[in-house]
Write a protein that holds these residues in place. Structure first.
Motif, PDB file in Angstrom:
ATOM      1  N   GLN A 181       0.812  -1.122   0.132  1.00 11.72           N
ATOM      2  CA  GLN A 181      -0.358  -0.006   0.302  1.00 11.72           C
ATOM      3  C   GLN A 181       1.080   1.108  -0.222  1.00 11.72           C
ATOM      4  OE1 GLN A 181      -2.572  -1.350   3.568  1.00 11.72           O
ATOM      5  NE2 GLN A 181      -3.940  -1.468   2.008  1.00 11.72           N
ATOM      6  N   LYS A 182       1.875   1.660   0.957  1.00 11.89           N
ATOM      7  CA  LYS A 182       3.122   2.495   0.933  1.00 11.89           C
ATOM      8  C   LYS A 182       3.793   3.008  -0.506  1.00 11.89           C
ATOM      9  CE  LYS A 182       4.977   1.975   5.475  1.00 11.89           C
ATOM     10  NZ  LYS A 182       6.489   2.181   6.227  1.00 11.89           N
ATOM     11  N   GLN A 183       3.580   1.680  -1.085  1.00  7.97           N
ATOM     12  CA  GLN A 183       4.835   1.671  -2.314  1.00  7.97           C
ATOM     13  C   GLN A 183       3.487   1.906  -3.495  1.00  7.97           C
ATOM     14  OE1 GLN A 183       7.629   1.244  -2.848  1.00  7.97           O
ATOM     15  NE2 GLN A 183       7.586   2.406  -4.642  1.00  7.97           N
ATOM     16  N   ALA A 184       2.072   2.339  -3.368  1.00  9.07           N
ATOM     17  CA  ALA A 184       1.053   2.153  -4.487  1.00  9.07           C
ATOM     18  C   ALA A 184       1.020   3.455  -3.835  1.00  9.07           C
ATOM     19  CB  ALA A 184      -0.065   1.342  -3.946  1.00  9.07           C
ATOM     20  N   ILE A 185       1.035   4.457  -3.063  1.00  2.00           N
ATOM     21  CA  ILE A 185       1.288   5.399  -2.715  1.00  2.00           C
ATOM     22  C   ILE A 185       1.745   6.255  -3.279  1.00  2.00           C
ATOM     23  CG2 ILE A 185       1.077   6.841  -0.918  1.00  2.00           C
ATOM     24  CD1 ILE A 185      -1.447   6.563  -1.628  1.00  2.00           C
ATOM     25  N   TYR A 186       3.538   5.980  -2.972  1.00  2.00           N
ATOM     26  CA  TYR A 186       4.387   6.304  -3.703  1.00  2.00           C
ATOM     27  C   TYR A 186       4.507   6.646  -5.102  1.00  2.00           C
ATOM     28  CZ  TYR A 186       6.591   7.002   1.210  1.00  2.00           C
ATOM     29  OH  TYR A 186       6.332   6.825   2.578  1.00  2.00           O
ATOM     30  N   ASP A 187       4.122   5.271  -5.832  1.00  3.63           N
ATOM     31  CA  ASP A 187       4.132   5.383  -6.877  1.00  3.63           C
ATOM     32  C   ASP A 187       2.876   6.241  -7.867  1.00  3.63           C
ATOM     33  OD1 ASP A 187       5.808   3.337  -7.288  1.00  3.63           O
ATOM     34  OD2 ASP A 187       4.665   1.205  -7.212  1.00  3.63           O
ATOM     35  N   ALA A 188       1.509   6.824  -6.678  1.00  5.42           N
ATOM     36  CA  ALA A 188       0.909   7.240  -7.119  1.00  5.42           C
ATOM     37  C   ALA A 188       1.897   8.792  -7.453  1.00  5.42           C
ATOM     38  CB  ALA A 188      -0.532   7.298  -6.623  1.00  5.42           C
TER      39      ALA A 188
ATOM     40  N   VAL B  92      -5.281  11.450  -5.452  1.00  2.00           N
ATOM     41  CA  VAL B  92      -4.446  10.625  -4.348  1.00  2.00           C
ATOM     42  C   VAL B  92      -4.405  10.813  -3.168  1.00  2.00           C
ATOM     43  CG1 VAL B  92      -1.480  10.492  -4.274  1.00  2.00           C
ATOM     44  CG2 VAL B  92      -2.283  10.334  -6.416  1.00  2.00           C
ATOM     45  N   GLY B  93      -3.950  12.345  -3.037  1.00  2.00           N
ATOM     46  CA  GLY B  93      -4.448  12.775  -1.560  1.00  2.00           C
ATOM     47  C   GLY B  93      -5.372  12.011  -0.939  1.00  2.00           C
ATOM     48  N   ASP B  94      -6.431  11.873  -1.294  1.00  2.00           N
ATOM     49  CA  ASP B  94      -7.958  11.189  -1.234  1.00  2.00           C
ATOM     50  C   ASP B  94      -7.662   9.576  -0.230  1.00  2.00           C
ATOM     51  OD1 ASP B  94      -9.433  13.082  -0.669  1.00  2.00           O
ATOM     52  OD2 ASP B  94     -10.459  12.211  -3.050  1.00  2.00           O
ATOM     53  N   GLU B  95      -6.672   8.943  -1.374  1.00  2.00           N
ATOM     54  CA  GLU B  95      -5.930   7.548  -0.920  1.00  2.00           C
ATOM     55  C   GLU B  95      -5.092   7.056   0.298  1.00  2.00           C
ATOM     56  OE1 GLU B  95      -4.366   5.888  -4.832  1.00  2.00           O
ATOM     57  OE2 GLU B  95      -6.283   6.594  -5.462  1.00  2.00           O
ATOM     58  N   ILE B  96      -4.538   8.673   0.075  1.00  2.00           N
ATOM     59  CA  ILE B  96      -3.100   9.165   1.271  1.00  2.00           C
ATOM     60  C   ILE B  96      -3.749   9.092   2.745  1.00  2.00           C
ATOM     61  CG2 ILE B  96      -2.194  10.758   1.928  1.00  2.00           C
ATOM     62  CD1 ILE B  96      -0.637  11.252  -0.060  1.00  2.00           C
ATOM     63  N   ILE B  97      -5.190   9.812   2.750  1.00  2.00           N
ATOM     64  CA  ILE B  97      -5.822  10.305   3.976  1.00  2.00           C
ATOM     65  C   ILE B  97      -6.673   8.647   4.434  1.00  2.00           C
ATOM     66  CG2 ILE B  97      -7.617  11.162   4.941  1.00  2.00           C
ATOM     67  CD1 ILE B  97      -6.630  13.794   3.422  1.00  2.00           C
ATOM     68  N   ALA B  98      -6.533   8.562   3.744  1.00  2.00           N
ATOM     69  CA  ALA B  98      -7.072   7.086   3.482  1.00  2.00           C
ATOM     70  C   ALA B  98      -6.173   5.459   4.815  1.00  2.00           C
ATOM     71  CB  ALA B  98      -8.438   6.132   2.812  1.00  2.00           C
ATOM     72  N   LEU B  99      -5.178   6.026   4.559  1.00  2.00           N
ATOM     73  CA  LEU B  99      -4.473   5.611   4.810  1.00  2.00           C
ATOM     74  C   LEU B  99      -3.649   5.378   6.330  1.00  2.00           C
ATOM     75  CD1 LEU B  99      -2.246   3.870   1.592  1.00  2.00           C
ATOM     76  CD2 LEU B  99      -4.058   2.622   3.199  1.00  2.00           C
ATOM     77  N   THR B 100      -3.903   6.837   6.711  1.00  2.00           N
ATOM     78  CA  THR B 100      -3.275   7.543   7.888  1.00  2.00           C
ATOM     79  C   THR B 100      -4.435   7.393   8.855  1.00  2.00           C
ATOM     80  OG1 THR B 100      -3.853   9.865   6.918  1.00  2.00           O
ATOM     81  CG2 THR B 100      -2.431  10.187   6.167  1.00  2.00           C
ATOM     82  N   ASP B 101      -3.646   8.172  10.047  1.00  2.00           N
ATOM     83  CA  ASP B 101      -3.913   7.177  11.246  1.00  2.00           C
ATOM     84  C   ASP B 101      -4.556   8.449  11.573  1.00  2.00           C
ATOM     85  OD1 ASP B 101      -4.561   6.830  14.439  1.00  2.00           O
ATOM     86  OD2 ASP B 101      -2.062   6.996  14.881  1.00  2.00           O
ATOM     87  N   GLY B 102      -5.624   8.889  12.077  1.00  2.00           N
ATOM     88  CA  GLY B 102      -6.711   9.419  12.617  1.00  2.00           C
ATOM     89  C   GLY B 102      -6.680  10.552  11.161  1.00  2.00           C
ATOM     90  N   GLY B 103      -6.443  10.302   9.706  1.00  2.00           N
ATOM     91  CA  GLY B 103      -7.485  11.469   8.812  1.00  2.00           C
ATOM     92  C   GLY B 103      -6.288  12.486   8.214  1.00  2.00           C
ATOM     93  N   LEU B 104      -6.986  13.816   8.315  1.00  2.00           N
ATOM     94  CA  LEU B 104      -5.761  14.729   8.275  1.00  2.00           C
ATOM     95  C   LEU B 104      -5.020  14.901   9.007  1.00  2.00           C
ATOM     96  CD1 LEU B 104      -8.206  17.703   6.864  1.00  2.00           C
ATOM     97  CD2 LEU B 104      -6.640  16.058   5.308  1.00  2.00           C
ATOM     98  N   ALA B 105      -5.400  14.280  10.780  1.00  3.32           N
ATOM     99  CA  ALA B 105      -4.480  14.232  11.611  1.00  3.32           C
ATOM    100  C   ALA B 105      -2.861  13.950  10.699  1.00  3.32           C
ATOM    101  CB  ALA B 105      -5.247  13.845  12.557  1.00  3.32           C
ATOM    102  N   GLY B 106      -3.600  13.021  10.778  1.00  6.86           N
ATOM    103  CA  GLY B 106      -1.939  11.561  10.474  1.00  6.86           C
ATOM    104  C   GLY B 106      -1.049  12.790   8.897  1.00  6.86           C
ATOM    105  N   VAL B 107      -1.310  14.015   8.569  1.00  4.62           N
ATOM    106  CA  VAL B 107      -0.749  14.708   7.734  1.00  4.62           C
ATOM    107  C   VAL B 107       0.030  15.692   8.254  1.00  4.62           C
ATOM    108  CG1 VAL B 107      -1.239  15.045   5.344  1.00  4.62           C
ATOM    109  CG2 VAL B 107      -2.115  13.360   6.041  1.00  4.62           C
TER     110      VAL B 107
END
Length: 102
Positions: A18-25, A80-95
């Motif tokens: 999942q991390k690699q897919a985000i970095y690729d995107a 891509v931002g939406d995909e990242i937020i789905a993977l972060t701990d706490g949504g936007l708080a994880g960015v």
């Protein structure tokens, strides 16, 4: 130029694939968003222990503030931002975003 630095506190359940897919995107944005000069990404390797749980991140170097502003609203960046937020701990708080003129 401006560096758009994004630090991520990903959920513990995030897999390496999942991390690699985000970095690729993120890397693929260079081919579709005008003004991107370079993209780097990876894990935090600082030994200081001051990361606040932000263990992954990326830096997008753009040619100007105007290019950064266009990047922020570009539909593929938003997706891509939406995909990242789905993977972060706490949504936007994880960015954490830090933009720096260079």
């Amino acid at each position: 130029m401006i560096q758009h630095c994004v630090f991520l506190r990903l959920k513990a359940s995030t897999t390496a694939d999942q991390k690699q897919a985000i970095y690729d995107a993120i890397a693929a944005l260079k081919d579709v968003v005008p003004g991107i000069l370079d993209i780097k990404f990876g894990q935090n390797v600082s030994p200081e222990g001051l990361n606040g749980g932000f263990l992954d991140g990326f830096i997008v170097t753009l040619e100007s503030i105007e290019a950064r502003d266009a990047y922020l609203t570009h539909p593929q960046h938003v997706e891509v931002g939406d995909e990242i937020i789905a993977l972060t701990d706490g949504g936007l708080a994880g960015v954490l975003v830090y933009d720096m003129l260079i």
